[in-house]
Design an enzyme around this catalytic site. Structure first.
Site, PDB file in Angstrom:
ATOM      1  N   ILE A  76      10.985  -7.147   9.535  1.00 47.56           N
ATOM      2  CA  ILE A  76      12.190  -6.387   9.848  1.00 47.56           C
ATOM      3  C   ILE A  76      12.087  -5.243  10.771  1.00 47.56           C
ATOM      4  O   ILE A  76      10.943  -4.797  10.902  1.00 47.56           O
ATOM      5  CB  ILE A  76      12.486  -5.421   8.310  1.00 47.56           C
ATOM      6  CG1 ILE A  76      12.445  -6.491   7.316  1.00 47.56           C
ATOM      7  CG2 ILE A  76      13.624  -4.610   8.309  1.00 47.56           C
ATOM      8  CD1 ILE A  76      13.767  -7.373   7.131  1.00 47.56           C
ATOM      9  N   GLN A 115     -10.337  -2.542   2.075  1.00 45.52           N
ATOM     10  CA  GLN A 115     -10.112  -3.280   3.178  1.00 45.52           C
ATOM     11  C   GLN A 115      -9.754  -2.567   4.453  1.00 45.52           C
ATOM     12  O   GLN A 115      -9.641  -3.071   5.456  1.00 45.52           O
ATOM     13  CB  GLN A 115      -8.690  -3.787   3.031  1.00 45.52           C
ATOM     14  CG  GLN A 115      -7.569  -2.889   2.886  1.00 45.52           C
ATOM     15  CD  GLN A 115      -5.972  -3.907   2.472  1.00 45.52           C
ATOM     16  OE1 GLN A 115      -5.863  -4.165   1.378  1.00 45.52           O
ATOM     17  NE2 GLN A 115      -5.373  -3.862   3.535  1.00 45.52           N
ATOM     18  N   GLY A 141      11.209  -2.815   5.344  1.00 44.77           N
ATOM     19  CA  GLY A 141      10.520  -4.129   5.536  1.00 44.77           C
ATOM     20  C   GLY A 141       9.900  -4.464   4.095  1.00 44.77           C
ATOM     21  O   GLY A 141      10.274  -5.382   3.537  1.00 44.77           O
ATOM     22  N   HIS A 142       9.342  -3.466   3.484  1.00 43.86           N
ATOM     23  CA  HIS A 142       8.891  -3.622   1.819  1.00 43.86           C
ATOM     24  C   HIS A 142      10.281  -3.967   0.984  1.00 43.86           C
ATOM     25  O   HIS A 142      10.036  -4.745   0.205  1.00 43.86           O
ATOM     26  CB  HIS A 142       8.278  -2.398   1.555  1.00 43.86           C
ATOM     27  CG  HIS A 142       7.143  -2.171   2.065  1.00 43.86           C
ATOM     28  ND1 HIS A 142       6.881  -0.948   2.961  1.00 43.86           N
ATOM     29  CD2 HIS A 142       5.846  -2.763   2.161  1.00 43.86           C
ATOM     30  CE1 HIS A 142       5.525  -0.955   3.179  1.00 43.86           C
ATOM     31  NE2 HIS A 142       5.043  -1.969   3.077  1.00 43.86           N
ATOM     32  N   HIS A 152       9.031   1.186   3.425  1.00 45.14           N
ATOM     33  CA  HIS A 152       9.994   1.242   4.331  1.00 45.14           C
ATOM     34  C   HIS A 152      10.718   0.090   4.057  1.00 45.14           C
ATOM     35  O   HIS A 152      10.714  -0.690   3.271  1.00 45.14           O
ATOM     36  CB  HIS A 152       9.521   1.183   5.716  1.00 45.14           C
ATOM     37  CG  HIS A 152       8.387   0.250   5.958  1.00 45.14           C
ATOM     38  ND1 HIS A 152       8.703  -1.210   5.974  1.00 45.14           N
ATOM     39  CD2 HIS A 152       7.305   0.246   6.132  1.00 45.14           C
ATOM     40  CE1 HIS A 152       7.598  -1.902   6.444  1.00 45.14           C
ATOM     41  NE2 HIS A 152       6.539  -0.862   6.463  1.00 45.14           N
ATOM     42  N   MET A 161       0.842  -1.145  -0.019  1.00 42.92           N
ATOM     43  CA  MET A 161       0.023   0.054  -0.103  1.00 42.92           C
ATOM     44  C   MET A 161       0.965   1.191  -0.011  1.00 42.92           C
ATOM     45  O   MET A 161       0.318   2.582   0.405  1.00 42.92           O
ATOM     46  CB  MET A 161      -0.985  -0.044   1.193  1.00 42.92           C
ATOM     47  CG  MET A 161      -1.839  -1.236   1.160  1.00 42.92           C
ATOM     48  SD  MET A 161      -3.562  -0.785   1.974  1.00 42.92           S
ATOM     49  CE  MET A 161      -2.833  -0.623   3.648  1.00 42.92           C
ATOM     50  N   GLY A 162       1.994   1.125  -0.206  1.00 44.78           N
ATOM     51  CA  GLY A 162       3.028   2.118  -0.546  1.00 44.78           C
ATOM     52  C   GLY A 162       3.727   2.516   0.799  1.00 44.78           C
ATOM     53  O   GLY A 162       3.506   1.926   1.892  1.00 44.78           O
TER      54      GLY A 162
HETATM   55  O1  PAF Z   1      -0.142  -5.808   3.623  1.00 42.98           O
HETATM   56  C1  PAF Z   1      -0.688  -4.887   2.817  1.00 42.98           C
HETATM   57  O2  PAF Z   1      -0.011  -3.692   2.463  1.00 42.98           O
HETATM   58  C2  PAF Z   1      -2.016  -4.976   2.084  1.00 42.98           C
HETATM   59  O3  PAF Z   1      -2.939  -5.573   2.981  1.00 42.98           O
HETATM   60  C3  PAF Z   1      -1.736  -5.798   0.489  1.00 42.98           C
HETATM   61  C4  PAF Z   1      -1.413  -7.211   0.798  1.00 42.98           C
HETATM   62  C5  PAF Z   1      -1.159  -4.878  -0.171  1.00 42.98           C
HETATM   63  C6  PAF Z   1      -3.397  -5.608   0.051  1.00 42.98           C
HETATM   64  O4  PAF Z   1      -3.671  -4.392  -0.060  1.00 42.98           O
END
Ligand code: PAF
Length: 283
Positions: free
Chosen positions: A176, A61, A36-37, A34, A30-31
């Site tokens: 992380i 969500q 972790g991503h 950091h 979801m942008g």
């Molecule tokens: O973990 C997230 O950032 C979100 O739940 C995901 C998996 C990108 C779905 O919108």
């Protein structure tokens, strides 16, 4: 690196890669990326011929009173980080592109989605599964990368992939943490300096649970109490839940006899943070 906003472009590029026999990794996000991503992106780059990152704050969500509107966003910075990390494509659609007029189909998931965050955030995992299913269909990844920090989300996605016989390998990656132990999260940016300090009670509580577990404690109630005691010592913290669950079903357990997870959600001021630790019972 391609930066594309339409389903059509994302499909065309990834289908071409697939037709050339390439493996394609997808990191759904979801942008507000950091480390972790970035660890997920780098893993995908190492594992696959091509890596796609999706950046989409998925409205379906979020609950009505949740932080969809204030969720941090910085597309320019995210693109730069994706490029530096070796991604080949960033897919950053608008809400209208993902959910055009007339959209009315949803995934409904129970099982591992029922407890923990699923019980506190009704509809959350239906929204997650619906968008992840769409992303899988759009980019047809061979591999998809999710962080273990959202352990329930990982279990839910694994279940969905199994239930729908999807051709994608789901890869769960370690949490992380900042140097002081706080699990990285885009929501950490909501914390004031005082709250940032207080937020350490989550990782401290999990450390205490792990220590008790390693000294032989197998009673889930006692392990939970040890976490509660640590968090109770932090005036800015309010427990949403602390649970010991089976690592696959996400159902609460009373005694640890198989791989389990201690998962917790704690409000620090108005910010809800989650964290967890694996408790590896060797069978
Ligand atoms: O973990 C997230 O950032 C979100 O739940 C995901 C998996 C990108 C779905 O919108």
């Amino acid at each position: 690196m391609y930066v594309v906003k339409t389903v059509k472009e994302a499909k065309e590029i990834t289908r071409k890669w697939k037709s050339e026999g390439m493996t394609v990794g997808l990191v759904p996000t979801m942008g507000y990326l950091h480390d972790g991503h970035l660890s997920l992106i780098k893993r995908s780059v190492a594992d696959n011929d091509k890596t796609c990152v999706s950046v989409f704050v998925n409205p379906i969500q979020f609950g009505k009173n949740e932080d969809f509107g204030s969720y941090p966003r910085d597309m320019e910075h995210d693109s730069a980080l994706c490029e530096q990390s070796g991604a080949d494509l960033v897919f950053c659609p608008s809400a209208e592109e993902m959910y055009p007029e007339g959209f009315c189909s949803h995934i409904e998931i129970s099982g591992p989605a029922e407890g923990l965050c699923g019980a506190r955030r009704p509809g959350h995992f239906n929204g997650v599964c619906t968008v992840v299913m769409k992303l899988f269909n759009i980019m047809a990844p061979t591999h998809a990368y999710f962080g273990q920090k959202d352990a329930q989300q990982l279990a839910v996605i694994r279940r969905m992939v199994k239930d729908f016989n999807l051709d994608v390998e789901v890869c769960g990656m370690p949490i992380i943490r900042e140097a002081d132990g706080l699990a990285m999260s885009s929501r950490n940016t909501y914390l004031s300096a005082g709250e940032r300090k207080a937020a350490l009670c989550l990782s401290h509580a999990l450390k205490e649970v792990k220590a008790q577990f390693e000294s032989g404690e197998r009673d889930a109630a006692k392990l939970k109490q040890s976490a509660q005691a640590v968090i109770a010592g932090e005036p800015l913290a309010r427990i949403d839940y602390i649970e010991i669950v089976d690592i696959i079903s996400m159902k609460p357990i009373d005694r640890l006899a198989a791989p389990a997870l201690c998962a917790l959600a704690v409000y620090i001021g108005r910010t809800r943070l989650i964290d967890n630790i694996a408790l590896e019972v060797l069978k």
